[in-house]
Design a protein around this motif. Structure first.
Motif, PDB file in Angstrom:
ATOM      1  N   UNK A   1       1.719   1.727   8.729  1.00  0.00           N
ATOM      2  CA  UNK A   1       2.720   2.603   8.938  1.00  0.00           C
ATOM      3  C   UNK A   1       3.270   3.093   7.482  1.00  0.00           C
ATOM      4  N   UNK A   2       3.078   2.128   6.624  1.00  0.00           N
ATOM      5  CA  UNK A   2       3.711   2.381   5.302  1.00  0.00           C
ATOM      6  C   UNK A   2       2.865   3.370   4.561  1.00  0.00           C
ATOM      7  N   UNK A   3       1.457   3.618   5.017  1.00  0.00           N
ATOM      8  CA  UNK A   3       0.681   4.567   4.059  1.00  0.00           C
ATOM      9  C   UNK A   3       0.395   5.791   4.732  1.00  0.00           C
ATOM     10  N   UNK A   4       0.079   6.730   3.980  1.00  0.00           N
ATOM     11  CA  UNK A   4      -0.097   8.107   4.941  1.00  0.00           C
ATOM     12  C   UNK A   4      -1.500   7.816   5.892  1.00  0.00           C
TER      13      UNK A   4
ATOM     14  N   UNK B   1      -4.937   7.001   4.549  1.00  0.00           N
ATOM     15  CA  UNK B   1      -4.955   5.834   3.866  1.00  0.00           C
ATOM     16  C   UNK B   1      -4.865   4.365   4.367  1.00  0.00           C
TER      17      UNK B   1
ATOM     18  N   UNK C   1      -5.388   1.100   2.660  1.00  0.00           N
ATOM     19  CA  UNK C   1      -4.748   0.626   1.698  1.00  0.00           C
ATOM     20  C   UNK C   1      -3.973  -0.839   2.226  1.00  0.00           C
TER      21      UNK C   1
END
Lengths: 418, 225
Positions: B32-35, B38, B41
């Protein structure tokens, strides 16, 4: 001039890391001011402040941000380098442990200035349960207080802040290796250009400002004082105070805030209580393990980026190690070189092979099995490694190798035959 | 043996249902931290999560983590071998890393290392026969002001250490079950079979009294060679 405490004023307070303590000391007052300014105005103030990046290269922060602002490709990112790992450096860890909110406020202002709405703080893996836990707590508190998230303080500015952590690789402190790691890959530095600030070079190939923790912690101060006033502290073209992380054979090691450009002698005597009982100063590592060594006679040198560059060493990361007469510099260099040989990522041949050769030769020398030619070979290999690789790790290994031999040849000769 | 370059069909999970739950929740948070486009990642975070549960990363574990993030196994392996905090073979329940970088070295870290070696009967890079302790020499921990420094189980800092305080720490850890490194009930004992194979690797030197298992990352994976 008594040194002003700009970054460390809250450090000795109980629970200095909480939002409550930070606000009692005037925290989060710069943020509403900043959000009323135009982003470009903030960058202009940072340019005037002569703030130089505190991670190691000393690049002017305002200039870097202008590069990012000029790009027309969106989204733009700001990525924080909290992968502190340069031998002798421990200031970012102290900031995150003792005043994480100062950094978070600076981060929010920085993101607003470069028009970034999604930011990552890349911490070294070992920090997960200590420094990064403090940081995460501060981020959560900032969200709860409305300083992060949607429509910050009614300004219409949105920002998501994420703390992530690495898995133990010194090279990930190099900004492009850090970006690779952040994207979920091994930390191989990227060939530049394009630089991270340019489209094609940054996080997910978008324009990205990569800044050090301490650099951003200066932002609330710059917004409060104004760029001109801030720039008056410190040395010409080297604005502000710096957190010197002092270790080695001194009476009182630790992180000390002193004006940029303070001499190494003054730092030792006025802040660290001098050398320990029975110790005489022999050598100074001025800016982390990768910087060229200084002799005791050179302790009067000023610690700003430009002076030290002119003296063929560097201010680097602000990790200052004072070593006493008990240290044989050949042994010290052998220790450092084992580190670089281990941490070389292996991408470029001169670094991968060079650091390994240097380490093997130095281990041979300190084992008493070397001869004079080995010492000369170390120097020659180091010269051949410089400026030939994608990132500066090879130069960071070559600089100490050359300078230790040039300035302390007797220590090497005492260990070798012929 | 899992083919490294290809991926065919779902990969079996190495986790117990409880571990699976924690892993899935952690992975969802990391992704959830990344687009949305992505999610790869999150690989480093996912590997940390798996290692937290199992103590180390076996080939099947790596393949599973890669499967969850659509990362080819060879890419996962590339990452695991690159970063020092990932373990490619079982280590002791308590892993003690003594910093031997310049500031710690100047303040006597070699004495600390030697003392730990003698107390545990192993060299750096090895694991005790009972599987309780591994000893490592680590590089700069960014705790130079409180040198010498040490690191327990990757994440716990111990600073201003002395030979006496390290002795006390080892005694204290001996009393504790290895909760910090692996949450799951996985047997963490080094496999004696594995030890025989590691004899060929240069780092797998014998211990101070009797053989030990090399945990040096460069000693290779757990797969038969």
């Amino acid at each position: 001039m008594p040194a002003p405490k700009l970054l460390t004023k809250d450090w000795d307070k109980p629970s200095s890391w909480t939002l409550e303590t930070y606000r009692q000391g005037g925290g989060y007052q710069a943020l509403p001011r900043a959000l009323k300014m135009q982003p470009q105005q903030i960058v202009d103030e940072v340019v005037k402040s002569n703030l130089r990046g505190r991670g190691g290269a000393g690049f002017p922060t305002g200039m870097k941000w202008n590069f990012v602002r000029k790009e027309t490709s969106f989204p733009k990112y700001l990525v924080v380098n909290a992968d502190e790992g340069e031998p002798g450096t421990f200031k970012d860890r102290e900031i995150l442990l003792r005043s994480p909110h100062l950094f978070v406020e600076g981060l929010i202002i920085g993101c607003y200035a470069v028009d970034c709405h999604l930011t990552y703080v890349y911490c070294r893996g070992e920090f997960r349960d200590s420094a990064m836990a403090r940081l995460q707590q501060a981020i959560d508190e900032a969200y709860a207080a409305g300083f992060a998230g949607k429509n910050i303080l009614g300004s219409g500015f949105d920002l998501e802040i994420h703390a992530v952590f690495g898995a133990g690789a010194y090279i990930c402190g190099e900004e492009t290796a850090l970006l690779e790691s952040l994207e979920g890959r091994k930390g191989y530095p990227r060939l530049k250009p394009p630089f991270p600030a340019n489209a094609g070079g940054g996080l997910f190939r978008q324009p990205t400002a990569v800044n050090n923790v301490e650099t951003l912690a200066n932002l609330p101060v710059i917004v409060t004082l104004g760029g001109d006033e801030y720039g008056k502290i410190g040395a010409p073209k080297n604005g502000g105070t710096r957190l010197f992380a002092v270790s080695g054979h001194v009476k009182k090691p630790g992180v000390f805030e002193a004006p940029m450009g303070i001499s190494f002698k003054a730092l030792l005597d006025e802040y660290c209580g001098g050398m320990r009982e029975g110790s005489t100063l022999k050598a100074i590592i001025p800016g982390g393990g990768s910087s060229a060594i200084m002799t005791a006679a050179e302790a009067e040198w000023a610690s700003d980026f430009d002076t030290l560059k002119a003296k063929k060493t560097m201010a680097g990361s602000g990790g200052v190690v004072y070593l006493d007469q008990s240290v044989n510099m050949a042994h010290a260099l052998a220790n450092l070189m084992r580190f670089y040989a281990h941490e070389s990522c292996g991408q470029c041949t001169p670094c991968r092979e060079g650091t390994a050769w240097l380490s093997r030769l130095l281990d041979k020398i300190v084992a008493g099995k070397g001869d004079k030619r080995d010492v000369d070979n170390v120097h020659q290999i180091a010269r051949q490694m410089e400026m030939k690789t994608i990132c500066a790790l090879a130069d960071g290994a070559a600089m100490p190798a050359k300078s230790y031999i040039e300035k302390f040849r007797a220590d090497f000769d005492a260990l070798v035959r012929g | 043996m899992i083919p490294l370059g290809t991926q065919s069909g779902p990969v079996e999970s190495p986790f117990t249902p409880e571990q699976q739950q924690r892993f899935d929740a952690g992975l969802a948070r990391a992704v959830a931290k990344y687009p949305p486009d992505r999610r790869k990642a999150a690989l480093l975070a996912a590997l940390h999560l798996a290692q937290d549960e199992l103590g180390w990363l076996s080939e099947p574990t790596m393949a599973y983590v890669g499967f969850r993030l659509d990362v080819p196994p060879v890419r996962v392996r590339e990452v695991v071998t690159f970063y020092t905090m990932y373990r490619m073979r079982p280590v002791g329940r308590h892993q003690i890393g003594v910093c031997n970088s310049i500031s710690c070295w100047a303040m006597g870290s070699e004495k600390i290392l030697k003392h730990c070696s003698e107390l545990l009967g192993i060299h750096p890079g090895e694991t005790t026969r009972d599987g309780q302790f591994s000893l490592e020499e680590v590089s700069c921990l960014a705790a130079c002001g409180n040198a010498p420094a040490a690191l327990v189980n990757n994440f716990r800092y111990v600073e201003n250490v002395t030979p006496e305080s390290m002795g006390a720490l080892i005694g204290e850890l001996r009393e504790k079950p290895g909760t910090e490194m692996a949450k799951g009930p996985l047997p963490r004992m080094p496999d004696p079979h594995l030890h025989e194979q590691s004899q060929g690797a240069p780092q797998a030197t014998g211990s101070l009294d009797g053989p030990a298992v090399s945990t040096h990352p460069e000693a290779g994976s757990t797969e038969p060679r």
